[in-house]
Design an enzyme around this catalytic site. Structure first.
Site, PDB file in Angstrom:
ATOM      1  N   ASP A 167       1.089   4.103  -3.041  1.00 39.15           N
ATOM      2  CA  ASP A 167       0.725   5.409  -2.631  1.00 39.15           C
ATOM      3  C   ASP A 167       1.931   6.613  -2.906  1.00 39.15           C
ATOM      4  OD1 ASP A 167      -1.803   4.279  -1.951  1.00 39.15           O
ATOM      5  OD2 ASP A 167      -1.432   4.472   0.256  1.00 39.15           O
ATOM      6  N   GLU A 175       0.872  -1.130  -0.017  1.00 38.71           N
ATOM      7  CA  GLU A 175      -0.100  -0.204  -0.008  1.00 38.71           C
ATOM      8  C   GLU A 175       1.132   1.270  -0.148  1.00 38.71           C
ATOM      9  OE1 GLU A 175      -3.797   0.116   0.352  1.00 38.71           O
ATOM     10  OE2 GLU A 175      -2.830   2.045  -0.688  1.00 38.71           O
ATOM     11  N   SER A 196      -7.012   1.613  -4.299  1.00 33.77           N
ATOM     12  CA  SER A 196      -5.714   2.449  -3.743  1.00 33.77           C
ATOM     13  C   SER A 196      -4.943   3.060  -4.613  1.00 33.77           C
ATOM     14  CB  SER A 196      -5.093   1.179  -2.886  1.00 33.77           C
ATOM     15  OG  SER A 196      -5.916   0.616  -1.822  1.00 33.77           O
TER      16      SER A 196
END
Ligand SMILES: *[C@@H]1O[C@H](CO)[C@@H](O)[C@H](O)[C@H]1NC(C)=O
Ligand SMILES: *[C@@H]1O[C@H](CO)[C@@H](O)[C@H](O)[C@H]1NC(C)=O
Ligand SMILES: *[C@@H]1O[C@H](CO)[C@@H](O)[C@H](O)[C@H]1NC(C)=O
Ligand SMILES: *[C@@H]1O[C@H](CO)[C@@H](O)[C@H](O)[C@H]1NC(C)=O
Ligand SMILES: *[C@@H]1O[C@H](CO)[C@@H](O)[C@H](O)[C@H]1NC(C)=O
Ligand SMILES: *[C@@H]1O[C@H](CO)[C@@H](O)[C@H](O)[C@H]1NC(C)=O
Ligand SMILES: *[C@@H]1O[C@H](CO)[C@@H](O)[C@H](O)[C@H]1NC(C)=O
Ligand SMILES: *[C@@H]1O[C@H](CO)[C@@H](O)[C@H](O)[C@H]1NC(C)=O
Length: 639
Positions: A306, A302, A554
């Site tokens: 990001d 994640e 995401s």
């Protein structure tokens, strides 16, 4: 003993009010539908035991928050862009003197001496230690002891009641229906990636289909491999920031999720050389740090995604703030983050709920022992978060309190983006709702995600490049149907805000979903999501020293955040303010065509085909994907 008539009259009044308070009808204030999984009823609580009663008072003016937010966020408002300071917000919303005195008087009239009653300095809480007997009489309830399978006990009630005129001043009372307990016994065990009770990220980490062996450089391969250049081409994002000292972009990560600098540099070398030697600007909240103890896709995927994409798209010139939230032991929730960026939120509407939110300093030891971060951190102009809950996991009170905070951040000029979820109309973990309100993989009722259902955040869904399509053709994207499905649907908690009424009405009238009204909120009155979307498939991400293909909303949220950050840059450069809460603007007529309408694909879930992407707004891809030049032009034209 004899008294005068007057004295006698007074005495009998006091006696009557003690024995049987006569304060109008009592209403149910909060009620639980089921005992949470793992807990069972053990016994009635001892009537002489002490309860530390905490009464959360309602804020003033909170009912006008929608109006205030529109006033500064609607492009046609005379006050567009005139954002509020934190001080203005605090003065506008703190509980009224009337709320404090009415509730205090009610307690005194019910036999609780005023010396026992304490009002917190923020006026958010009234605290009083009472016996179980007193609490039961006060709130027309019964307190029980419940036992967890682990042996831990918890005191709660099934429902409680308040006089009508008191209920209007009170948000909630603790302890009561909630199971706001963190289970103990965590020491020594490996922290599960995002699976501790109440932590955001339950089932929300992006998905991977594994590592990539060949070199990816081609703009022609964007249907199979998304790299920053593909996104720049899709959204026509050609922009070099110039106002970087004034601007800010924040990405929130929740420990144990963490990025590795070596991955960021590996990504930089192949796809974004301007990031060579760059790090995100780390801001630690509640003991957060980029842990390296536990590695693997579930810990690093994640954050790697990001930051690599968020940082690449704003270029190496623009710093990206990494809000690393929570320690390794307790982790953290959105409220812990919000507490840190807004000091008035720590106590707002009664304070956090420790089932969901972590408590700092760590009350069990072994974790972060410092004080809770409360107003210690400045919010960035744009904040992207790729974590979420299912709305049904949280109570309406809890979600309403947090949602109001997003409105306050909007009032202050902050743009808040959340990914809409990766399971179509189902919730995180592919769970759907049962008629009794519980969630399971066999449920059939659509299960929308929070905070996306809060009308004051911008919810971001996912698209993909159609198979064999190139970024050079018109309409290259459809709803994401590879590995994940774009989260979308209708809230069961939040009413629709007026900004999206025309768009959603158009969808419901022209493409009425043919589902029975008991599996989705078909009222046409509830908050609909997502608002926008961006590519969420086939991202090439460096994770633990290898390039992997990654999927999820995401991906879409940090990419959208980067685009809005570049728009802020252009506005700041000419002396204008940040874009703040964007929803009233992006749904307005003036912005028609500023998003690429996505009209193919759907978002299956809960044993259905979900909703269809259609012309105009739809509950799969929202208004569509950003068209940077048009957005820039429109936003530069606004004051
Ligand atoms: C309630 O009792 C606890 C423990 O004795 C004490 O720490 C706390 O200050 C008391 N609270 C109030 C409101 O009197
Ligand atoms: C705290 O959260 C839990 C889990 O969502 C919920 O059951 C409980 O009612 C909440 N308490 C309050 C006061 O909202
Ligand atoms: C990254 O760059 C290296 C060195 O040029 C190359 O060998 C590798 O294939 C590239 N990886 C990808 C996924 O493009
Ligand atoms: C960006 O961050 C670095 C490292 O914290 C700092 O030295 C630099 O001044 C920042 N640049 C801007 C424009 O804020
Ligand atoms: C709720 O309903 C589901 C399925 O309909 C059932 O499995 C579950 O036991 C029920 N739970 C409660 C607490 O009633
Ligand atoms: C994409 O192109 C390949 C090779 O030309 C072909 O085999 C495949 O069927 C095409 N896929 C779609 C969805 O058109
Ligand atoms: C639908 O949404 C509205 C507004 O958010 C809410 O009042 C209503 O209870 C919801 N209906 C159902 C069946 O959840
Ligand atoms: C989606 O489109 C298909 C094909 O046109 C149609 O059969 C289906 O009813 C639509 N579903 C919804 C929920 O509108």
């Amino acid at each position: 003993m004899r008294y005068s008539l007057t004295a006698c009259f007074t005495l009998s009044l006091v006696v009557a009010s003690l024995a049987e308070p006569t304060f109008g009808p009592y209403n149910v204030h909060e009620k639980r539908s089921a005992i949470p999984i793992g807990w069972s009823y053990t016994r009635r609580h001892e009537s002489a035991a002490t309860l530390p009663l905490r009464i959360a008072l309602q804020q003033s003016n909170i009912e006008f928050i929608d109006e205030y937010l529109y006033d500064v966020s609607h492009p046609e408002s005379a006050n567009y862009g005139k954002h509020w300071t934190a001080g203005e917000i605090s003065r506008k919303f703190s509980p009224s003197e009337e709320a404090v005195s009415t509730v205090r008087d009610w307690l005194v009239e019910n036999g609780l001496e005023s010396e026992r009653i304490r009002v917190s300095s923020t006026k958010g809480w009234i605290n009083v230690n009472v016996t179980v007997e007193e609490a039961e009489r006060l709130m027309n309830t019964e307190y029980n002891v419940y036992t967890h399978v682990s042996g831990q006990e918890h005191v709660a009630c099934e429902a409680y009641h308040l006089p009508e005129y008191i209920g209007t001043h009170i948000d909630f009372v603790l302890p009561s229906v909630n199971f706001d307990v963190k289970l103990k016994g965590r020491s020594g065990s490996q922290p599960e990636p995002g699976r501790a009770i109440g932590q955001p990220g339950v089932g929300t980490t992006p998905k991977t289909t594994g590592t990539i062996s060949q070199t990816v450089t081609e703009l022609e391969q964007c249907d199979q491999y998304i790299t920053p250049i593909c996104l720049r081409a899709l959204y026509e994002l050609v922009y070099e920031p110039v106002a970087t000292e004034k601007n800010s972009y924040g990405v929130v990560e929740y420990t144990p999720q963490a990025y590795l600098q070596s991955d960021l540099q590996m990504f930089a070398l192949n796809y974004s050389t301007d990031l060579l030697g760059k790090e995100p600007v780390m801001v630690s909240i509640d003991g957060g740090y980029a842990q390296t103890e536990y590695q693997g896709f579930d810990y690093n995927g994640e954050s790697a995604l990001d930051l690599q994409y968020g940082m690449s798209l704003v270029t190496g010139k623009q710093n990206v703030t990494l809000y690393q939230t929570g320690d390794m032991v307790e982790g953290a929730s959105f409220n812990n983050f919000l507490d840190a960026i807004d000091g008035s939120y720590c106590t707002f509407e009664g304070g956090d709920n420790y089932t969901v939110d972590s408590q700092y300093p760590d009350p069990y030891g072994g974790g972060y022992e410092g004080p809770e971060d409360c107003g210690t951190v400045a919010p960035a102009y744009v904040i992207s978060t790729s974590y979420g809950y299912n709305e049904a996991e949280l109570t309406p009170f809890y979600t309403a309190r947090q949602c109001a905070e997003y409105a306050k951040l909007g009032l202050m000029g902050v743009t808040i983006l959340y990914s809409s979820g990766d399971y179509g109309v189902a919730g995180h973990g592919d769970y759907c709702l049962n008629p009794n309100g519980t969630q399971s993989s066999t449920g059939t009722i659509f299960n929308p995600t929070f905070p996306g259902t809060c009308p004051y955040v911008t919810s971001v869904g996912a698209t993909m490049v159609k198979p064999n399509a190139t970024v050079f053709q018109a309409q290259p994207e459809m709803a994401c149907m590879e590995v994940i499905y774009s989260g979308g649907g209708f809230s069961n908690y939040f009413a629709m805000s007026s900004y999206q009424k025309t768009a959603v009405d158009y969808y419901l009238q022209n493409y009425p979903p043919d589902y029975p009204s008991d599996i989705w909120n078909s009222t046409g009155m509830s908050r609909a999501l997502p608002d926008i979307s961006a590519n969420g498939a086939n991202y090439v991400v460096a994770v633990d020293g290898q390039f992997e293909l990654v999927y999820g909303t995401s991906c879409s949220s940090p990419v959208s955040g980067a685009i809005f950050t570049m728009i802020n840059d252009a506005r700041l450069a000419i002396g204008k303010g940040p874009i703040g809460f964007i929803n009233p603007t992006i749904y307005s007529a003036g912005f028609a065509g500023a998003f690429n309408d996505i009209t193919e694909g759907s978002n299956p879930g809960c044993g259905t085909e979900g909703y269809n992407a259609t012309a105009g707004w739809d509950p799969v891809t929202g208004l569509g994907t950003p068209n940077f030049p048009k957005l820039l032009e429109n936003w530069l034209a606004l004051p």
